[in-house]
Design a protein around this motif. Structure first.
Motif, mmCIF file in Angstrom:
data_model
loop_
_atom_site.group_PDB
_atom_site.id
_atom_site.type_symbol
_atom_site.label_atom_id
_atom_site.label_comp_id
_atom_site.label_asym_id
_atom_site.label_seq_id
_atom_site.Cartn_x
_atom_site.Cartn_y
_atom_site.Cartn_z
ATOM 1 N N MET A 21 0.844 -1.177 0.000
ATOM 2 C CA MET A 21 0.000 0.000 0.000
ATOM 3 C C MET A 21 0.888 1.238 0.000
ATOM 4 N N SER A 22 0.511 2.219 -0.795
ATOM 5 C CA SER A 22 1.292 3.441 -0.923
ATOM 6 C C SER A 22 0.481 4.645 -0.452
ATOM 7 N N VAL A 23 0.886 5.192 0.683
ATOM 8 C CA VAL A 23 0.227 6.393 1.193
ATOM 9 C C VAL A 23 0.362 7.526 0.183
ATOM 10 N N HIS A 24 1.518 7.615 -0.429
ATOM 11 C CA HIS A 24 1.739 8.676 -1.414
ATOM 12 C C HIS A 24 0.727 8.577 -2.563
ATOM 13 N N ALA A 25 0.491 7.378 -3.066
ATOM 14 C CA ALA A 25 -0.455 7.203 -4.176
ATOM 15 C C ALA A 25 -1.866 7.625 -3.761
ATOM 16 N N ILE A 26 -2.275 7.232 -2.564
ATOM 17 C CA ILE A 26 -3.605 7.611 -2.083
ATOM 18 C C ILE A 26 -3.690 9.123 -1.927
ATOM 19 N N GLU A 27 -2.667 9.713 -1.323
ATOM 20 C CA GLU A 27 -2.692 11.162 -1.100
ATOM 21 C C GLU A 27 -2.702 11.933 -2.409
ATOM 22 N N LEU A 28 -2.011 11.430 -3.424
ATOM 23 C CA LEU A 28 -2.034 12.082 -4.731
ATOM 24 C C LEU A 28 -3.451 12.105 -5.295
ATOM 25 N N VAL A 29 -4.143 10.988 -5.205
ATOM 26 C CA VAL A 29 -5.520 10.924 -5.700
ATOM 27 C C VAL A 29 -6.412 11.886 -4.929
ATOM 28 N N LEU A 30 -6.309 11.876 -3.591
ATOM 29 C CA LEU A 30 -7.144 12.764 -2.782
ATOM 30 C C LEU A 30 -6.849 14.224 -3.093
ATOM 31 N N TYR A 31 -5.573 14.549 -3.282
ATOM 32 C CA TYR A 31 -5.206 15.915 -3.647
ATOM 33 C C TYR A 31 -5.846 16.300 -4.976
ATOM 34 N N ASP A 32 -5.757 15.429 -5.962
ATOM 35 C CA ASP A 32 -6.339 15.731 -7.270
ATOM 36 C C ASP A 32 -7.855 15.898 -7.181
ATOM 37 N N ILE A 33 -8.518 15.033 -6.423
ATOM 38 C CA ILE A 33 -9.975 15.140 -6.289
ATOM 39 C C ILE A 33 -10.359 16.461 -5.635
ATOM 40 N N THR A 34 -9.594 16.870 -4.625
ATOM 41 C CA THR A 34 -9.970 18.070 -3.879
ATOM 42 C C THR A 34 -9.538 19.370 -4.539
ATOM 43 N N THR A 35 -8.602 19.322 -5.484
ATOM 44 C CA THR A 35 -8.111 20.568 -6.073
ATOM 45 C C THR A 35 -8.413 20.736 -7.555
#
Length: 90
Positions: A1-15
């Protein structure tokens, strides 16, 4: 599991409005364009913010995801979803 990959997706969704709209309309298809494993995809698609926090994802990003997708009127639901998550020492 990659926290970075999840955070990238969440960042893209929110911005990024187009990404957010695609996520709301077709979450599974949108998530396929990211380098996520099936557990990560399910976690994001189901908005399982408690599991994301357990995995080490930034609380600010999980909160942003929830507010952008579900709206501020659902804050009580978000708080309920994370109520079993241990808080860090203050």
């Amino acid at each position: 599991m990659s926290v970075h990959a999840i955070e990238l997706v969440l960042y893209d969704i929110t911005t990024k409005g187009p990404v957010r709209r695609r996520f709301v309309a077709q979450p599974a298809e949108m998530l396929e364009s990211y380098d996520l494993d099936s557990v990560e995809q399910e976690m994001i698609e189901s908005m399982n913010v408690s599991s994301m926090l357990d995995a080490g994802v930034s609380p600010m990003l999980t909160f942003g995801l929830w507010m952008c997708v579900r709206g501020p009127e659902t804050l009580p639901e978000y708080l309920g979803a994370i109520s079993d998550h241990p808080r860090e020492a203050e």
